[in-house]
Motif scaffolding. Structure first.
Motif, short mmCIF file in Angstrom:
data_model
loop_
_atom_site.label_atom_id
_atom_site.label_comp_id
_atom_site.label_asym_id
_atom_site.label_seq_id
_atom_site.Cartn_x
_atom_site.Cartn_y
_atom_site.Cartn_z
N MET A 40 -28.51 -24.59 -20.50
CA MET A 40 -28.07 -25.52 -21.54
C MET A 40 -29.14 -26.50 -22.02
SD MET A 40 -25.35 -27.76 -19.33
CE MET A 40 -25.68 -28.17 -17.62
N LYS A 144 -20.10 -34.58 -22.86
CA LYS A 144 -19.70 -34.76 -24.27
C LYS A 144 -18.64 -35.84 -24.44
CE LYS A 144 -22.71 -31.75 -24.25
NZ LYS A 144 -24.10 -32.28 -24.29
N ASP A 169 -26.79 -33.99 -29.61
CA ASP A 169 -26.72 -32.54 -29.47
C ASP A 169 -25.25 -32.12 -29.31
OD1 ASP A 169 -27.80 -30.01 -27.09
OD2 ASP A 169 -27.62 -29.90 -29.27
N ASN A 170 -24.95 -30.87 -29.63
CA ASN A 170 -23.66 -30.23 -29.33
C ASN A 170 -22.45 -30.82 -30.03
OD1 ASN A 170 -25.13 -30.48 -26.22
ND2 ASN A 170 -24.90 -28.50 -27.21
N GLU A 199 -27.95 -23.19 -28.41
CA GLU A 199 -29.22 -22.68 -27.88
C GLU A 199 -29.13 -21.22 -27.45
OE1 GLU A 199 -27.80 -25.56 -27.02
OE2 GLU A 199 -27.44 -25.73 -24.90
MG LIG Z 1 -27.03 -30.03 -25.16
#
Ligand SMILES: [Mg+2]
Ligand SMILES: O=C(NCCO)c1cc(-c2ccc(F)cc2)cc(O)c1O
Length: 214
Positions: A40, A144, A169-170, A199
């Motif tokens: 990740m 997250k 990110d994400n 990714e």
């Molecule tokens: Mg990430």
């Protein structure tokens, strides 16, 4: 005893990258994750977007939330001007132990301070313990469900100034819906979405760049 994926990623760096050459460390990790095992890291595609944001900003103070194996730490630190500082926070001690070695292999340890612990506990201590008043750039890449509470915490602790950039990110996969809603609807942020892919896959993901307006 079985090795872990971060340990196997570190071995790939030590085998295939040149000590002191950050680009070779980044390349070795991307090659490992494409050919051997997915991991990740922000990766090469989103990594190029990260690079362009860092290069354009030329930040002196950077905070990274979520070190993992140090891939984005190395990407960012490699682009920082001399005397610039990157503080990276990692909750998982096993990840932190691997990241320290990846960062050391890249030769960028002078620019990086890796701190182990929970972001929610460490953020309020940054001003007093790490001698940083505000951050030019924050890269959010940790749990997250911590993006939004930690952003509110950084605001409350006075770690953001007019023009500070948050790069997350994400925001699509795994997704950070409450954080996205907040930065996109708040009058205190100007947000922009950079569409990309998770990714090493074809799955949609992206980075959200948000400027704090003060
Ligand atoms: Mg990430
Ligand atoms: O949890 C993440 N980071 C914080 C822990 O270090 C993370 C997870 C994923 C991911 C995982 C599993 C899947 F199926 C899809 C995405 C991707 C990422 O880029 C991430 O940063």
């Amino acid at each position: 005893t079985q090795s872990t994926r971060p340990q196997r990623l570190l071995s790939a760096v030590q085998k295939n990258a040149t000590r002191g050459d950050p680009c070779s460390v980044v390349k070795a990790i991307d090659q490992f994750c494409r050919s051997k095992e997915w991991a990740m890291n922000v990766g090469d595609e989103k990594g190029c977007i990260l690079d362009s944001v860092v290069s354009e900003l030329n930040p002196t103070t950077v905070l990274e939330l979520g070190t993992y194996c140090g891939y984005s730490t190395v990407r960012i630190a490699n682009l920082l001007p001399p005397h610039a500082k990157l503080i990276t926070l990692e909750f998982n001690p096993d990840f932190a132990a691997i990241a320290r070695q990846v960062i050391a292999w890249s030769g960028l340890e002078e620019k990086v301070q890796l701190v182990e612990g929970a972001s929610g506990d460490l953020i309020p201590k940054i001003k007093q313990d790490f001698g940083v008043q505000t951050f030019d750039l924050v890269f959010l890449d940790h749990w997250k469900d911590r993006y939004l509470p930690d952003t509110k915490l950084m605001e409350a602790c006075g770690l953001l100034r007019k023009g500070s950039i948050l790069l997350a990110d994400n925001v699509i996969c795994p997704g950070t819906p409450d954080y996205l809603e907040y930065v996109r609807s708040s009058p205190r942020y100007e947000s922009q979405y950079f569409k990309s892919h998770l990714e090493y896959t074809k799955v949609e993901d992206g980075l959200e760049k948000s400027v704090f307006l003060g």
